[in-house]
Structure formats: structure tokens, C-alpha cells
Design an enzyme around this catalytic site. Sequence first.
Site, short mmCIF file in Angstrom:
data_model
loop_
_atom_site.label_atom_id
_atom_site.label_comp_id
_atom_site.label_asym_id
_atom_site.label_seq_id
_atom_site.Cartn_x
_atom_site.Cartn_y
_atom_site.Cartn_z
N LYS A 188 -3.27 -8.25 -7.53
CA LYS A 188 -4.03 -8.06 -6.29
C LYS A 188 -3.39 -6.91 -5.52
O LYS A 188 -2.34 -7.06 -4.91
CB LYS A 188 -4.03 -9.32 -5.41
CG LYS A 188 -5.10 -9.17 -4.31
CD LYS A 188 -4.82 -9.93 -3.06
CE LYS A 188 -3.85 -9.32 -2.13
NZ LYS A 188 -4.29 -8.07 -1.46
N PRO A 189 -4.02 -5.76 -5.55
CA PRO A 189 -3.48 -4.65 -4.77
C PRO A 189 -3.67 -4.90 -3.29
O PRO A 189 -4.46 -5.76 -2.89
CB PRO A 189 -4.31 -3.45 -5.24
CG PRO A 189 -5.57 -4.02 -5.78
CD PRO A 189 -5.27 -5.41 -6.25
N GLU A 220 10.09 -8.68 -3.42
CA GLU A 220 10.61 -7.34 -3.11
C GLU A 220 10.12 -7.02 -1.72
O GLU A 220 8.93 -6.72 -1.54
CB GLU A 220 10.07 -6.32 -4.11
CG GLU A 220 10.60 -6.46 -5.51
CD GLU A 220 12.07 -6.14 -5.60
OE1 GLU A 220 12.60 -5.45 -4.71
OE2 GLU A 220 12.70 -6.61 -6.55
N GLY A 253 6.13 -6.83 -0.50
CA GLY A 253 5.52 -6.83 0.82
C GLY A 253 6.56 -7.15 1.87
O GLY A 253 7.77 -7.01 1.63
N SER A 254 6.11 -7.59 3.01
CA SER A 254 7.03 -7.83 4.12
C SER A 254 7.69 -9.20 3.97
O SER A 254 7.15 -10.10 3.30
CB SER A 254 6.25 -7.76 5.43
OG SER A 254 5.21 -8.71 5.40
N TRP A 301 0.81 -1.22 0.00
CA TRP A 301 0.00 0.00 0.00
C TRP A 301 0.84 1.27 0.00
O TRP A 301 0.32 2.35 -0.23
CB TRP A 301 -0.90 0.01 1.25
CG TRP A 301 -0.13 -0.36 2.49
CD1 TRP A 301 -0.07 -1.61 3.05
CD2 TRP A 301 0.72 0.47 3.29
NE1 TRP A 301 0.76 -1.61 4.14
CE2 TRP A 301 1.26 -0.33 4.31
CE3 TRP A 301 1.07 1.82 3.23
CZ2 TRP A 301 2.15 0.16 5.27
CZ3 TRP A 301 1.95 2.30 4.19
CH2 TRP A 301 2.48 1.49 5.19
N ASN A 302 2.15 1.17 0.30
CA ASN A 302 2.89 2.41 0.57
C ASN A 302 3.15 3.24 -0.69
O ASN A 302 3.14 4.46 -0.65
CB ASN A 302 4.18 2.13 1.35
CG ASN A 302 5.12 1.20 0.63
OD1 ASN A 302 4.72 0.45 -0.26
ND2 ASN A 302 6.38 1.24 1.00
N CYS A 340 10.10 1.45 1.50
CA CYS A 340 10.93 0.25 1.68
C CYS A 340 12.40 0.61 1.68
O CYS A 340 13.18 0.04 2.44
CB CYS A 340 10.62 -0.77 0.58
SG CYS A 340 10.79 -0.11 -1.07
#
Length: 515
Positions: A184-185, A258, A236-237, A160-161, A292
Site C-alpha cells: 500500500k503506497p 522504519e 512512516g511516522s 511518500w518522501n 528520514c
Amino acid sequence: MTHTTRRPGTTEVPESTEASEVTDTGATFACHDPATGEPLAHYPVQGPSEIAAAVDRARAAAGRWSALPASRRRARLLSFKRELAASLDRVADTVSAETGKPRQDAELELLLALGQLDWAACNAGRVLGRRRVRTGLVAANQAATVVHRPLGVVGVIGPWNYPVYTPMGSVGYALAAGNGVVFKPSEYTPGTGIALAECFDAAVPEFAGLLAVVTGGAATGEALVRHGVDKVALTGSPGTARKVMAVCAESLTPFLAECGGKDAVIVTADADLDAAADAVVWGALGNAGQTCAGVERVYAVREVHAALCEKIVERARVLRPGTGADAAYGPMTMPSQTTVVERHVREALAGGARAALGGVESLSAPFVAPVVLVDVPEDSPAMTEETFGPTVAVNAVADVDEAVRRANASRYALGAAVFTGSGRAGAAIAARLRAGAVSVNSVLGFAAVPALPFGGSGDSGFGRVHGADGLLAFTAPQSVTVRRFAAPVDLTSFRTPAAAKARVIALARRLHQRR
Ligand code: NAD
């Protein structure tokens, strides 16, 4: 598109029906204004049957798309880019509403994404097209070529960032390489994802569905991974990357990750301290620190540490978070992140760090005012875990060697920056860093250069987006040999006498021994 509710900025929000499980029965989830917590819109929680339909449709379109000559794909992707540029106001409104970031930051993000799309569109033919390779002595009678072919349908799962720039690194490059994409957002930014696909469909109607969007949370993401896509690209994380990779392992689906970062900035004694302080403040606090490759740690040599801290504090103390035009940055997009930021600040201070600006009192959820921590213990979570908030730790080091050692002593290795007297000295320090991308005398310089690959190692993930590597990531090479004439001694025939084969082996062996 199947979303059923309003765009952020309009009225008529249906009653909140938070849904946590994937169903095909009409469940919806709410997306909220991070500053107020008010629902912005509701979207369907899409499940296996919708995902299967989106993948099938993207695959059918991808068959035609991949058959186009590269020049015609390029023309269509540039139409997509022009449509996105024309829709910049509308999309930036959505990004700003969903993430809480200032409107101008959303515009800047979109401009960077347009640059990426442009580069991918214009360079795919050159990077991926068929090229000749040398055959070598033993295969001198062959002509050899390699071509990079699309994989089919790529599942892209986004954060989302930076809900446009980040997924575009996969979406734009996968499309340019000839694939279909099911995107998929993040559940925090579904409207932005839908807006991207709408722009594509408007610009390239004959390939509507080639870029499909499915909405939902983790379960929708997992269902996408399970639905026969040919590669998964996740931003994502690291925790999510581990889960997605485990699912990919079941079907040997290739995976690109990533993930987060704990980026360090090294400041040497001869650095321009004003430039370094400016960059550190922007890199650490911009987007409320939710970047990130944002600045989280600074290692300044002892001679300049105090002066640098002073300049950082001077610049950071005038910045405030908020929603108005004068706000430097917005709220924390994800409410739970405030708890992480608080724990990092609290534990750093308890471990002996000094707050040069702000402290625990800077947190007033969902807003966090700038926090500058000094002399933070290296084993404190503020130095070891991704904080993802508007805080920065500035530690003194004896020399550049110690700075490099500390910068590298992280389980993350995404970006880094070096501030020093000369570009050449900076490049020499960059060469000693594990980070996947390094800026000298700026921060995040690499993010604005589409030709540069971007990605990390360790907990920052693996694989690369952007640049030629980013195109290659969504392809598989196919090698072809064409026999031009019969070899004097055919090594692939049982009919060739052993003595003739032995002569060739002896000759080749002598040549290899010589060089
Ligand atoms: P997240 O890991 O919580 O979620 C990312 C995406 O994965 C979301 O769309 C989410 O719905 C989905 N997801 C979650 N669990 C899943 C599962 N089990 N299976 C499939 N999908 C699942 O991350 P986030 O909070 O959205 O984003 C922030 C993180 O992303 C930070 O760590 C940040 O550093 C990182 N990030 C990295 C880059 C980069 O380019 N390296 C860019 C932006 C953000």
C-alpha cells in the site's frame, strides 16, 4: 491494476471526489501536484474485499514462487530490475509529479532502488540457503542444518518522501526471500506504487499478482494489516507505527517499523569544514528536508562553529525551492508539514535561537526557502521533534564528548554523521553513537551501500531493511536435525539406564567446568 484515471502528465482528470473512508463501493481519492494543489489523478479507495483478493492472489503466486530454486527467483527479479531500469523515465516522471521533487532527484532515487533490488536478488540464495551448524557434544550423532524460509505474504505500507527507494527496501527483499507482497503506497504517491507493480507484472508475467498494490489512505493500510498477512513492514511516522503495531498485536503478526529521525552531524576541530558544510547543506535541504535520515541537528566544537556556520550559510543562501530546472528542491509534499516547520522555526527563535539564514519569512507554502538556525535551545521542538523541512540547527559544543551526549539525547536514533580529521577517529566516535547507521566524512553514505542494514531504535522504529539482515527480516528460520547414528547413550529414551545417563551428565558437566 485497478486505478481508473490518468497518469500524471496526461489530461482528463475526473472531478475530485475526496474519500476518507474505506469502501468497496467505488469511492476514490485524489492525488495532487504538491506545487499547485491541482489534482493529478484519482485512485480507488480499496477496502477489505479488494485487499482480501490481493492477499489471496499474492499467496497463491507465493506458493509457486517460494518453490522455485533461488537461482530462478534471482533471474526473474533481475528481469524486474531491467524492466524498472527501462521504465526509469516514466517512473521518475510519476515520482516527480507526485512528490514535487526535481526530476533528477527522482532518477537518483530510482538508481538507488535498482541497486537494492539487484543486491537482494543476487544475495538471497547465499544468505538464506540451508547451512550446516555444529551439533555439540550431546548431539554428536546428529547432523544439524538451518534454512530461512519465506513467511508467505508481506504487507508493505510505504511513505511518500522516497516512494520507490524506501518501499523497495521491503518489497525487493521480501520478494527475494520468496514471499508475495501486497504494497500500500502512500496516498500521496499511489501512481508510483502502481508503476512498480506494473513493471513487475510486465517482467515476470507468469507471477503476475505476486506483487500487488492496493490504494487508499490510513484505513486501507489498517485493513491490509487486518487481512491475514504474515508480516507487516511499515515505513512512516512513529505515531502510525504505534497504531499499526497495536493492530498487529491482536493477531501476533510480526512487525517491522522504519520511522522518522532527528539525525545529528558531529563536526570536530580538525574536520574539513568545506566538506562538512557541503554535506550538511545537502543532507538538510535535499528533498526539501523530507528525508528520514536527513540532517536536522549539527554539533560543531566551539573552535570551528562560527566558521562552519558561515560556510553553511554561504552555500545555503544560493539555493531556492521551486519547480523549474534551476530549483534545488521542490515544495513540501504534504501541505500540513509546512505548519510543523513553521512552529519549529518560531519556537526556536522565541527560545533564543538566532536565524543565520532565513526565518519564519522563508515559508511561503508549499515552498520553504532554506533556514539555518544557530544556538537553538536543546529542549526546543526544532531539536527534539522531526522537522522534515529544509531547516537545520547548528549548535556549538565544548568538545566531542558533549557532541556525542547531545546527539544521543534524542528519542530518535536512525542515522548520524561525523566529520573529523581521520577515518579512524570518526569510526571511534561512530561507535559511541546510538544511531543505526553512521557516515564518517559524508552524509547518508550508508544509503548507497545495499549490503548495509538500515534501521533505527527508539522512535525511529526497529528491525532492519537492506543487506543480509533485510533478507532475514522476511523469513523464519527452520532448524532440522537428522540422526546419523544411534548415540552410545540415548538421552531421549526412557529405556536408557539412569546410571548411563548420569555418566554422560557428569562428563558434560566436567567439560563445561573446564572452559
Ligand atoms: P505516515 O506515518 O503518515 O504514513 C505512512 C504510511 O502509513 C502511509 O501509507 C499511510 O497511508 C499509512 N498509514 C497511516 N495511518 C495508518 C494506520 N492507522 N494503519 C495503517 N497504515 C496507516 O508517514 P508519511 O508522512 O507517509 O512518511 C513520513 C514519515 O516516514 C516520516 O516520519 C519519515 O521520517 C518516515 N520515513 C522513514 C524512513 C526510514 O527508512 N526509516 C524512510 C522514509 C520515511
